[in-house]
Scaffold this motif. Structure first.
Motif, PDB file in Angstrom:
ATOM      1  N   TYR A 140       0.808  -1.214   0.000  1.00 39.93           N
ATOM      2  CA  TYR A 140       0.000   0.000   0.000  1.00 39.93           C
ATOM      3  C   TYR A 140       0.841   1.264   0.000  1.00 39.93           C
ATOM      4  CZ  TYR A 140      -4.688  -1.851   0.684  1.00 39.93           C
ATOM      5  OH  TYR A 140      -5.901  -2.441   0.506  1.00 39.93           O
ATOM      6  N   THR A 141       2.153   1.115   0.032  1.00 42.46           N
ATOM      7  CA  THR A 141       3.011   2.291   0.039  1.00 42.46           C
ATOM      8  C   THR A 141       3.306   2.715  -1.398  1.00 42.46           C
ATOM      9  OG1 THR A 141       5.223   1.292  -0.141  1.00 42.46           O
ATOM     10  CG2 THR A 141       4.147   1.191   2.004  1.00 42.46           C
ATOM     11  N   PRO A 142       3.707   3.965  -1.609  1.00 40.80           N
ATOM     12  CA  PRO A 142       4.026   4.417  -2.968  1.00 40.80           C
ATOM     13  C   PRO A 142       5.445   4.048  -3.379  1.00 40.80           C
ATOM     14  CG  PRO A 142       4.107   6.262  -1.439  1.00 40.80           C
ATOM     15  CD  PRO A 142       3.780   5.050  -0.622  1.00 40.80           C
ATOM     16  N   VAL A 193       8.561   1.717  -4.737  1.00 42.33           N
ATOM     17  CA  VAL A 193       8.827   0.591  -5.625  1.00 42.33           C
ATOM     18  C   VAL A 193       9.636  -0.432  -4.844  1.00 42.33           C
ATOM     19  CG1 VAL A 193       9.905  -0.187  -7.754  1.00 42.33           C
ATOM     20  CG2 VAL A 193       8.809   2.052  -7.677  1.00 42.33           C
ATOM     21  N   ASN A 237       1.151  -4.072  -6.081  1.00 44.73           N
ATOM     22  CA  ASN A 237       1.190  -2.670  -5.728  1.00 44.73           C
ATOM     23  C   ASN A 237      -0.192  -2.088  -5.919  1.00 44.73           C
ATOM     24  OD1 ASN A 237       4.126  -2.238  -5.277  1.00 44.73           O
ATOM     25  ND2 ASN A 237       4.205  -3.012  -7.374  1.00 44.73           N
ATOM     26  N   ASP A 284      -1.393   1.009  -6.032  1.00 46.20           N
ATOM     27  CA  ASP A 284      -1.176   2.439  -6.115  1.00 46.20           C
ATOM     28  C   ASP A 284      -2.290   3.086  -6.921  1.00 46.20           C
ATOM     29  OD1 ASP A 284      -0.335   4.980  -6.313  1.00 46.20           O
ATOM     30  OD2 ASP A 284       1.672   4.520  -7.026  1.00 46.20           O
TER      31      ASP A 284
END
Lengths: 218, 218
Positions: A179-181, A183, A194, A196
DNA sequence: TAGATTGTTAATCGATTAACAATC
DNA sequence: TAGATTGTTAATCGATTAACAATC
């Protein structure tokens, strides 16, 4: 004879199954007993012929002249996907995002169970999140191993993302929902997803500017 | 000639552009000046020939024998997508999920600006969320119209989802990013994006059970 | 039986990839 | 010049769709 033929199912088929499932569950809630491929096509924006073709990869579940039994088809699709039984997962990060995920009804609806929540912040460790107590992220590996958990959800601040991903991977996690932006890099043994939403926004933007003409030139 | 040929760009191409962009921004941060389609292919899991082919839909941006200038390519892709200038959006729902979205650095990185946050809960209205004050959802239409906002993000409880979507649509919103697990209906004038991570989890599940054999039969 | 809708084949369409000449 | 890598064509592959016989 039909049914068990595991002959290379196209990836597109597998990607559409959850879409069908979602709409089918909706139809069930509305009390619909059967549904035709035509109706299912309307609701999912998928060509009816394709829906029928997709399903025949796994057998023939419909009745000619009638359609598909909603409950039976839900059952079949869930069995195909493996969502007919529950799946435990660990959630790393108990901030706003983590809290939102823990609350998310969509997870429970499809048999996903948040088994444990972790955080690195001493102020959060020990507090409750829904019906769970937030644990120290130091316990991550132990819990994953002991409970044989295969799915991990990353909801940590960007700077912690790669480190936690590494730890999840080496603890034996098979699927990471990121859930993080960031890579994130993972070994081949792990499937990384991902989520995003900005990626989707960006591609929508293309059509948005197109539809409005190139009026605003500044 | 070339370049401006808007001749029906395949949807797949547009969907891959944000992927390239994401990796390119990463490369830029790492100080990479140029990148070959081969390297870009490794980082995005896309065939290099396809990357080159995708890009030629919009012109020829590379230098033979050298590769692509990272900064220049970022610029071109952003211009193609329309993310070369900022886009304001409204966020409806100031709970955990809304807070997480408001904090999300990925939005800012791509030029999305949260212009206003709304909630229906009097206890939340007037409180701060980041550098913004939560407003009464009653003001939704007025703000959208006055600021000519085209993107709306749905982060409300399931029961409120359809109602807010209707209001966003009639206020003139063009794109809705739906974070709720609800199947929302919108008029044709609106592009709806459902960001249901469970959908992705489900389809991963299929491969997960496949890879492990059908050992655990219970 | 008549009407409806599936399962399935065959035709179409588009996307992916390999290959290579152009050229930096 | 030699090496590298693009832009682009042509070949392959797979997915989508239309059509219809089977059958409920």
């Amino acid at each position: 004879m039909a049914g068990g033929t595991d002959q290379k199912i196209p990836a597109g088929v597998i990607e559409r199954l959850p879409l069908y499932l979602n709409v089918l569950i909706h139809l069930k809630q509305d009390g619909q007993g059967t549904v035709s491929s035509a109706r299912l096509g309307e609701l999912t924006d998928v060509n009816p012929a394709q829906i029928r073709r997709d399903l025949t990869h796994f057998g023939s579940f419909g009745r000619r002249g009638v359609g598909y039994d909603v409950v039976a088809l839900i059952d079949r699709v869930q069995r195909i996907l493996g969502s007919d039984h529950t799946h435990r997962l660990v959630l790393v990060g108990a901030g706003n995002l983590g809290s939102a995920i823990a609350d998310y009804t969509g997870l429970r609806k499809h048999g996903f169970i948040v088994s444990a929540v972790f955080d690195r912040d001493p102020a959060r460790i020990g507090t409750r999140l829904g019906d769970m107590v937030v644990r120290d992220v130091a316990e991550l590996e132990r819990v994953v191993t002991e409970q044989d958990i295969r799915i991990g959800v990353l909801a940590v601040p960007p700077d912690a993302a790669q480190g936690v991903a590494d730890r999840l991977a080496s603890a034996g996690i098979r699927v990471i929902l990121n859930y993080t932006p960031v890579v994130v890099r993972v070994p081949a043994s792990v499937t990384l997803h991902n989520t995003d939403p900005v990626q989707e926004l960006l591609h929508t933007l293309y059509y948005l500017s197109r539809r409005e003409g190139v009026a605003s030139d500044g």
